[in-house]
Design a protein around this motif. Structure first.
Motif, PDB file in Angstrom:
ATOM      1  N   CYS A  94      43.431  36.576  34.329  1.00  0.00           N
ATOM      2  CA  CYS A  94      43.345  38.106  34.927  1.00  0.00           C
ATOM      3  C   CYS A  94      42.269  37.825  35.184  1.00  0.00           C
ATOM      4  N   ASP A  96      41.113  41.322  36.741  1.00  0.00           N
ATOM      5  CA  ASP A  96      40.424  42.718  36.503  1.00  0.00           C
ATOM      6  C   ASP A  96      39.661  42.114  35.681  1.00  0.00           C
ATOM      7  N   LYS A  97      38.323  42.530  36.126  1.00  0.00           N
ATOM      8  CA  LYS A  97      36.983  42.681  35.311  1.00  0.00           C
ATOM      9  C   LYS A  97      36.577  43.653  34.392  1.00  0.00           C
ATOM     10  N   TYR A 102      39.263  39.338  31.111  1.00  0.00           N
ATOM     11  CA  TYR A 102      39.249  39.393  32.253  1.00  0.00           C
ATOM     12  C   TYR A 102      38.909  37.309  32.653  1.00  0.00           C
ATOM     13  N   ASN A 103      39.545  35.844  32.980  1.00  0.00           N
ATOM     14  CA  ASN A 103      38.730  35.724  33.756  1.00  0.00           C
ATOM     15  C   ASN A 103      37.770  34.888  35.326  1.00  0.00           C
ATOM     16  N   ASP A 109      45.919  36.092  40.242  1.00  0.00           N
ATOM     17  CA  ASP A 109      46.167  37.106  39.298  1.00  0.00           C
ATOM     18  C   ASP A 109      48.081  36.653  38.957  1.00  0.00           C
ATOM     19  N   CYS A 113      46.124  40.296  32.160  1.00  0.00           N
ATOM     20  CA  CYS A 113      45.340  41.440  32.192  1.00  0.00           C
ATOM     21  C   CYS A 113      45.578  42.044  30.759  1.00  0.00           C
TER      22      CYS A 113
END
Length: 294
Positions: A94, A96-97, A102-103, A109, A113
């Motif tokens: 993922c 997306d912060k 999140y990674n 991606d 997420c």
């Protein structure tokens, strides 16, 4: 004959070894252990890990047509490796912060997420949210607490006609009782009370009422009675002796509205009456002395 044979040997050697010399000069991994595979950048990767500086692969134009036409082994290797394109080294995850999972290391991606869900994550709390994945410090806990409180005693009044009115006497002293009160309280994670509800109470000791005896016997106000008699005597006497040096006699000699005002002051205040009583008494004694001397 020997010259002919010698010329043929030289010719064969030139034909066989010239491409190898050209390849070595063009840098197609000849000095690096040979070709290993076709890199993602379109250049050959040598067996020692280095990249060929000039030779391309996967159908690319290397700029070395002699190498392509003369080196059949390298051309064949290139054709075999065209199907072995190196896949980029992706780290899926993922990206997306704002997501829960999140990674930061991911560069591809994978659609995994998960949105953040804030809530209480302590399953011992009364507002535990099983769907929450981020704690928001909103957990609440139920507790039971007890307090000892006093029960205020009552006061009872008992009339006594033998005691003067307004007089009081304590016949029995009051004693406060006690009770145990149980509360259900709601606290946060720092033990701060959010709400407090009384659920039950139990009397430990009953209160003892206080008994006070109150006098109701009315007494005649002696001073007031004497004052009224003195006022009456002064008014009667001053009215007939307006030339005396009594205060009331002087008031009788006053005219207009000040006379009424002075009469009111004379009646309300006790001091003027007693001044006239004393003056009257002194004058009376003087007359008696003078009469006795004659």
């Amino acid at each position: 004959m020997r010259k002919v044979v010698g010329c043929m040997v030289v010719f064969v050697c030139l034909v066989l070894f010239t491409p190898l010399v050209v390849n070595a000069q063009r840098g197609c991994c000849s000095s690096h252990g040979g070709v290993d595979y076709c890199g993602s950048g379109g250049k050959y990767i040598c067996k020692d890990g280095t990249t060929s500086p000039s030779c391309t692969c996967s159908g690319g134009n290397s700029g070395n047509s002699n190498y392509s036409s003369n080196n059949s082994s390298s051309s064949s290797y290139s054709n075999n490796q065209s199907s072995r394109q190196v896949t980029p080294n992706y780290i899926y995850g993922c990206m997306d912060k704002n997501a829960y999972n999140y990674n930061a290391k991911a560069n591809k991606d994978d659609g995994s997420c998960i949105a953040k869900k804030y809530g209480c994550m302590d399953n011992s709390a009364i507002n535990y949210d099983a769907s929450a994945n981020v704690t928001d410090d909103s957990c609440k806990y139920k507790k039971t607490a007890t307090e000892i409180k006093k029960i205020k005693f009552k006061t009872e009044y008992k009339e006594n006609n033998e005691m003067p009115e307004g007089e009081k006497k304590t016949l029995k002293k009051g004693i406060n009782g006690k009770k145990e009160v149980t509360y259900e309280i709601t606290v946060d994670k720092n033990e701060k009370i959010i709400s407090k509800n009384r659920v039950s109470e139990k009397v430990i000791s009953e209160p003892v009422a206080e008994i006070i005896e109150v006098g109701t016997k009315q007494s005649i106000p002696v001073l007031g009675f004497v004052w009224i008699i003195c006022v009456v005597i002064m008014f009667v006497y001053a009215n007939g002796h307006r030339n005396d040096d009594l205060l009331l006699s002087k008031i009788y000699n006053t005219v207009g509205w000040p006379k009424i005002l002075l009469f009111v002051i004379y009646i309300i205040f006790i001091v003027p009456v007693f001044i006239d009583i004393v003056t009257f008494g002194v004058n009376y004694l003087k007359k008696r002395i003078i009469l006795s001397e004659k």
